[in-house]
Every structure is written in structure tokens, then in C-alpha cells.
Scaffold this motif. Structure first.
Motif, mmCIF file in Angstrom:
data_model
loop_
_atom_site.group_PDB
_atom_site.id
_atom_site.type_symbol
_atom_site.label_atom_id
_atom_site.label_comp_id
_atom_site.label_asym_id
_atom_site.label_seq_id
_atom_site.Cartn_x
_atom_site.Cartn_y
_atom_site.Cartn_z
ATOM 1 N N ILE A 135 -2.516 -6.947 12.288
ATOM 2 C CA ILE A 135 -1.553 -5.920 11.900
ATOM 3 C C ILE A 135 -2.286 -4.889 11.051
ATOM 4 N N LEU A 136 -2.058 -3.622 11.357
ATOM 5 C CA LEU A 136 -2.709 -2.522 10.661
ATOM 6 C C LEU A 136 -1.685 -1.728 9.860
ATOM 7 N N LEU A 137 -2.107 -1.271 8.697
ATOM 8 C CA LEU A 137 -1.291 -0.375 7.877
ATOM 9 C C LEU A 137 -2.149 0.846 7.567
ATOM 10 N N ASN A 138 -1.693 2.006 7.999
ATOM 11 C CA ASN A 138 -2.480 3.238 7.868
ATOM 12 C C ASN A 138 -3.877 3.053 8.456
ATOM 13 N N GLU A 139 -3.921 2.373 9.615
ATOM 14 C CA GLU A 139 -5.133 2.129 10.403
ATOM 15 C C GLU A 139 -6.096 1.143 9.746
ATOM 16 N N LYS A 140 -5.655 0.439 8.718
ATOM 17 C CA LYS A 140 -6.488 -0.568 8.063
ATOM 18 C C LYS A 140 -5.901 -1.956 8.307
ATOM 19 N N ILE A 195 -4.520 -5.373 7.593
ATOM 20 C CA ILE A 195 -3.922 -6.060 6.448
ATOM 21 C C ILE A 195 -3.517 -7.490 6.781
ATOM 22 N N CYS A 196 -3.553 -7.854 8.065
ATOM 23 C CA CYS A 196 -3.077 -9.189 8.445
ATOM 24 C C CYS A 196 -3.813 -9.699 9.673
ATOM 25 N N ILE A 198 -1.548 -4.139 1.368
ATOM 26 C CA ILE A 198 -0.238 -3.496 1.290
ATOM 27 C C ILE A 198 -0.091 -2.734 -0.026
ATOM 28 N N PHE A 199 -0.567 -3.331 -1.117
ATOM 29 C CA PHE A 199 -0.439 -2.662 -2.414
ATOM 30 C C PHE A 199 -1.260 -1.372 -2.462
ATOM 31 N N ASN A 200 -2.504 -1.441 -1.989
ATOM 32 C CA ASN A 200 -3.356 -0.254 -2.030
ATOM 33 C C ASN A 200 -2.817 0.873 -1.159
ATOM 34 N N GLU A 201 -2.200 0.521 -0.046
ATOM 35 C CA GLU A 201 -1.725 1.536 0.895
ATOM 36 C C GLU A 201 -0.328 2.058 0.570
ATOM 37 N N SER A 202 0.487 1.227 -0.090
ATOM 38 C CA SER A 202 1.880 1.627 -0.314
ATOM 39 C C SER A 202 2.297 1.650 -1.780
ATOM 40 N N GLY A 203 1.510 0.970 -2.636
ATOM 41 C CA GLY A 203 1.884 0.864 -4.044
ATOM 42 C C GLY A 203 2.967 -0.167 -4.301
ATOM 43 N N ILE A 204 3.306 -0.957 -3.287
ATOM 44 C CA ILE A 204 4.391 -1.930 -3.400
ATOM 45 C C ILE A 204 3.825 -3.328 -3.620
ATOM 46 N N GLU A 205 4.324 -4.007 -4.646
ATOM 47 C CA GLU A 205 3.940 -5.392 -4.916
ATOM 48 C C GLU A 205 4.934 -6.329 -4.243
#
Length: 246
Positions: free
Chosen positions: A102-107, A109-110, A152-159
Motif C-alpha cells: 500500500i502506497l501513500l503519496n507514492e511511498k 507504508i504497508c 502515515i504520520f510523516n505523510e499526513s500528520g495523523i497519529e
């Protein structure tokens, strides 16, 4: 169907623990480790797991053949995607990368890893799920990645709390597993394709013996990658995938 939960402070591998427990459990079970010291990724790679990230395994017993069991990687990927999407909302580029990332902003994460064990007349399936919730693996560990890692935290700021997130993934998995059993892989394939990264773009698929280049067309009814090159289609069962920016 309901899922039991086992929350452990520290363990070597949630997949290994799941398969060890398989003979003694009757219900689907989700094993979560707050710290995993010897996790595994695809091709026997070490899965780097800093504290605060997610390391869990869904254990289910089935009497399906191995080919059908393998399709659970797509069921699991969609389920985790659902759970992440629910947490971070819109405004982020969330996508699926064949076969099980799974990618988040092309990185990345999973990653998801399936392992099996024969138990009496059934097969115990361990669906290992590793998610970078808070942090990214150290730079010296990155040679194994085909896609730049993120969290997820680095890309979205969400903990995200791993224990609560475990429950969310479980709920989504039960729903998608029900879809799979009732409607077959065609429904899962349809959903997966809508969320897939780089469909219609040229990619590279590398196996230990050969490299394929072509346009990412689709996945077939067996979950194989379908590439098109010069009007000819190639179906690939297993490979490392490289995008143009990977």
C-alpha cells in the motif's frame, strides 16, 4: 463471523506466533505485537519494525486450495486500505501496488505477507500486516525496497493507535472476506483495480531470472500481473515491481 484479539508487548514474529497457535484456536484471531523483533517480508526479507508502527497477523482456518488462499492478499490489502482511508480522509494519494503493498503519496507504508500451515483437514492462513504508522525504516535498511518508504504520520500528520487500528482492520477484513466468499474474486479484483497505482503506465517487473517491461494492464482471475508490450500480453505470477520513479 467474529475475530478474537491477542495483544502482545513483544514477540519475534506475529506470523510465527499465529501459526504456532493455529492448532489450538477455532475462531479467526488477530495477533498484534506492540514490538516485533524478527518480522519477515516477502522473499524472506527482514521487516524493519520501529516502535510505534503496526505489526499484526490475521489467522484464519480454511479448506480452500492454495491458489484461492493466495488471493487473500488482495482481500487484506483492500481491507487495510479501507482502514487507512477512514483514518486520514481525503487529500492524500492512497493506492495499491501489486502484489501486496500500500502506497501513500507514492511511498510504501504497508506490506502484506501470507504464510500457511496444514492443520488436520484445514489450512491455517497467517496474513501478516506491517504498517509504518509513525516512522520510516533507517536508511541503511532501504536497499531491499523497490519503492521509497514513508509513514502515515510523516505523510499526513495523523497519529494512529495500533490497538484501535487493529480493531478497525479486523472489521474491514470481515466485510471484504464476506464479499470474497459470496461474490468471488471478480468483485475483489474490481475494487483492487480501481485503487491500483500506475494502471496504464509502463512498469518493470523483475524475477530472479528475467526482467519484463510493459504497460500495466490489469490483474487476471488468478491475481497475476498482466503486462502489455507490442500488443502482446504477459502474465506474471510473482515479481518485484518498479515504477518509473522507483
Amino acid at each position: 463471523m467474529k475475530i478474537d484479539f491477542v495483544i502482545l508487548d513483544e514477540i519475534e514474529s506475529t506470523n510465527s506466533e499465529a501459526l504456532r497457535r493455529a492448532k489450538f484456536v477455532d475462531k479467526p484471531t488477530f495477533i498484534l505485537a506492540k514490538k516485533q523483533t524478527n518480522g519477515r517480508g516477502r522473499s524472506a526479507r527482514l521487516w524493519v519494525d520501529p516502535v510505534g508502527n503496526f505489526s499484526g497477523t490475521i489467522l484464519i482456518k480454511l479448506d480452500d486450495d492454495l491458489q484461492k488462499l493466495a488471493l487473500r492478499s488482495f482481500v487484506a490489502a483492500i481491507s487495510v486500505y479501507d482502514a487507512i482511508d477512514e483514518e486520514i480522509g481525503s487529500g492524500h494519494q492512497l493506492s495499491l501496488k501489486w502484489p501486496n503493498d500500500i502506497l501513500l503519496n507514492e511511498k510504501k507504508i504497508c506490506g502484506i505477507l501470507l504464510e500457511t500451515k496444514k492443520i488436520d483437514n484445514a489450512i491455517a492462513l497467517a496474513i501478516g500486516i506491517g504498517i509504518n504508522l509513525m516512522s520510516v525504516p533507517r536508511l541503511e535498511k532501504l536497499s531491499q525496497f523497490t519503492t521509497e518508504p514513508g509513514s502515515i504520520f510523516n505523510e499526513s500528520g495523523i497519529e494512529i493507535d495500533p490497538v484501535e487500528f487493529c480493531k478497525s482492520i479486523a472489521n474491514h477484513y470481515l466485510f471484504r472476506e464476506s464479499q470474497f466468499q459470496e461474490m468471488g474474486f471478480s468483485k475483489i479484483r474490481e475494487i483492487w483495480m480501481k485503487r491500483a497505482a500506475n494502471v496504464g503506465k509502463e512498469i518493470v517487473a523483475r524475477t530472479p531470472s528475467i526482467e519484463y517491461r510493459g504497460v500495466f494492464d490489469s490483474i487476471d482471475e488468478k491475481g497475476q500481473l498482466v503486462l502489455t508490450n507490442n500488443m502482446e500480453q504477459t502474465k506474471i505470477a510473482a515479481a518485484e515491481i518498479f515504477f518509473s520513479n522507483g
